[in-house]
Enzyme design. Structure first.
Site, PDB file in Angstrom:
ATOM      1  N   LYS A  79      65.480  98.345 124.023  1.00 18.94           N
ATOM      2  CA  LYS A  79      66.710  98.319 124.843  1.00 18.94           C
ATOM      3  C   LYS A  79      66.572  99.369 125.935  1.00 18.94           C
ATOM      4  CE  LYS A  79      70.965  99.922 123.419  1.00 18.94           C
ATOM      5  NZ  LYS A  79      71.288 100.884 124.500  1.00 18.94           N
ATOM      6  N   ASP A  97      65.834 101.990 121.378  1.00 20.69           N
ATOM      7  CA  ASP A  97      66.163 102.420 122.739  1.00 20.69           C
ATOM      8  C   ASP A  97      64.965 103.085 123.402  1.00 20.69           C
ATOM      9  OD1 ASP A  97      68.679 101.847 123.785  1.00 20.69           O
ATOM     10  OD2 ASP A  97      69.663 103.462 122.670  1.00 20.69           O
ATOM     11  N   GLU A 101      78.965  98.324 127.702  1.00 15.89           N
ATOM     12  CA  GLU A 101      79.650  99.491 127.130  1.00 15.89           C
ATOM     13  C   GLU A 101      80.822  99.913 128.003  1.00 15.89           C
ATOM     14  OE1 GLU A 101      77.100 102.643 125.763  1.00 15.89           O
ATOM     15  OE2 GLU A 101      78.783 104.034 125.457  1.00 15.89           O
ATOM     16  N   GLU A 137      68.640 100.879 129.816  1.00 22.72           N
ATOM     17  CA  GLU A 137      69.889 100.898 130.585  1.00 22.72           C
ATOM     18  C   GLU A 137      69.626 100.627 132.067  1.00 22.72           C
ATOM     19  OE1 GLU A 137      71.782 104.685 129.848  1.00 22.72           O
ATOM     20  OE2 GLU A 137      71.838 104.361 127.678  1.00 22.72           O
ATOM     21  N   ASP A 148      69.384 105.811 121.273  1.00 22.35           N
ATOM     22  CA  ASP A 148      69.082 107.181 121.705  1.00 22.35           C
ATOM     23  C   ASP A 148      70.303 108.080 121.466  1.00 22.35           C
ATOM     24  OD1 ASP A 148      70.654 106.155 123.697  1.00 22.35           O
ATOM     25  OD2 ASP A 148      69.341 106.756 125.350  1.00 22.35           O
ATOM     26  N   SER A 149      71.381 107.491 120.903  1.00 24.06           N
ATOM     27  CA  SER A 149      72.495 108.305 120.406  1.00 24.06           C
ATOM     28  C   SER A 149      71.998 109.222 119.282  1.00 24.06           C
ATOM     29  CB  SER A 149      73.641 107.418 119.901  1.00 24.06           C
ATOM     30  OG  SER A 149      73.152 106.394 119.046  1.00 24.06           O
TER      31      SER A 149
END
Ligand code: KIV
Length: 273
Positions: free
Chosen positions: A122, A92, A191, A124, A53-54
């Site tokens: 993925k 993501d 991270e 978080e 999602d960057s």
């Protein structure tokens, strides 16, 4: 400069990555968001291509990963998956698509798998979203978790500083990692945490850990392609190694083209019909 020679051209799977952890072969992960770059990265022998999602930052110019939507991630995911033959493609789940109702989380993960052709998702977070992680796993979807600096929570953190530098947060992270691994996640991204903690987590769980700013002792590493290729000019955190200066090269080449157009040096008769 040396380049990596692919010794095993078979598609990378979750099982293969577990074996890589067991045998000590490091796992290489890099982001891609489009067909052309993903094809090049896959051809180079990348194990995992992350449709991060960057993309919100590097493709869309937002300051954070918060604004990117599920529909947008699905478009990026689909174009990347179409380009990859060997790499495991991980997409993501964007902010707000998996933290609420577990059924919604599963439905959104199913959409990613069905509409992109990716190999896994993925997300978080740790124990606070464990029921949702389990619901996605129940659908047979491989889940990679992400702990430490979790950029989707930037508005809660208030900054991108290193996480889990104190004992309490480090203990929480270790327990989150254990819970995610026990639940059945196949991989864990760590991270921007101290390398000693990343090493401890890596020893404590059976699934591979992938570090970004987490030191050398994780089972693999991930970077954002635009950052390591020098396309994201001006972004140079301590953990980033610059493998190229493509931003400068591109500006120079484009400037050369502009000058050729302005002077009439392009096109020549050989380049004309
Ligand atoms: O979105 C992303 O690119 C990521 C990596 C930085 C791990 O989550």
């Amino acid at each position: 400069m040396s380049s990596y020679v692919i010794t095993d051209a078979r598609k990378v799977t979750t099982k293969r990555m577990l074996d890589m952890k067991r045998t000590g072969e490091k796992i290489a992960m890099l982001t891609s968001y489009d067909f052309t770059m993903a094809g090049l990265v896959d051809r180079a022998g990348m194990d995992v291509i992350l449709v991060g999602d960057s993309a919100s930052n590097v493709m869309q110019g937002h300051a954070t990963t918060v604004p990117i939507t599920l529909d947008e991630m699905i478009v990026y995911g689909r174009t990347v998956a179409r380009a990859c033959k060997r790499a495991f493609v991980l997409v993501d789940m964007p902010f707000g698509t998996y933290q609420g109702d577990p059924i919604d989380a599963q439905r959104n993960a199913v959409r990613i798998m069905q509409e992109t052709g990716a190999d896994g998702v993925k997300l978080e977070g740790g124990r606070p979203i464990l029921d949702n992680v389990k619901m996605i796993l129940r659908a047979g979807i491989p889940v990679c978790a992400h702990l430490g600096l979790t950029p989707q929570s930037i508005n809660q953190f208030g900054s991108y500083v290193t996480r889990a530098t104190d004992d309490a947060e480090a203990r929480t992270l270790l327990e989150d990692a254990r819970a995610l691994a026990d639940a059945g996640c196949f991989m864990l991204v760590l991270e921007k945490i101290p390398s000693t903690l990343a090493a401890e987590v890596t020893r404590a769980i059976d699934i591979p850990t992938i570090g970004i700013g987490a030191g050398p002792d994780t089972d693999g590493q991930v970077l954002v392609a635009h950052d390591m290729l020098g396309l994201n000019m001006g972004f140079k955190p301590k953990f980033l190694r610059l493998y190229d200066h493509m931003g400068e090269q591109m500006t120079e080449s484009v400037g050369h083209y502009i000058s050729d157009v302005k002077t009439g040096a392009f096109p020549t008769l050989d380049e004309s019909y």
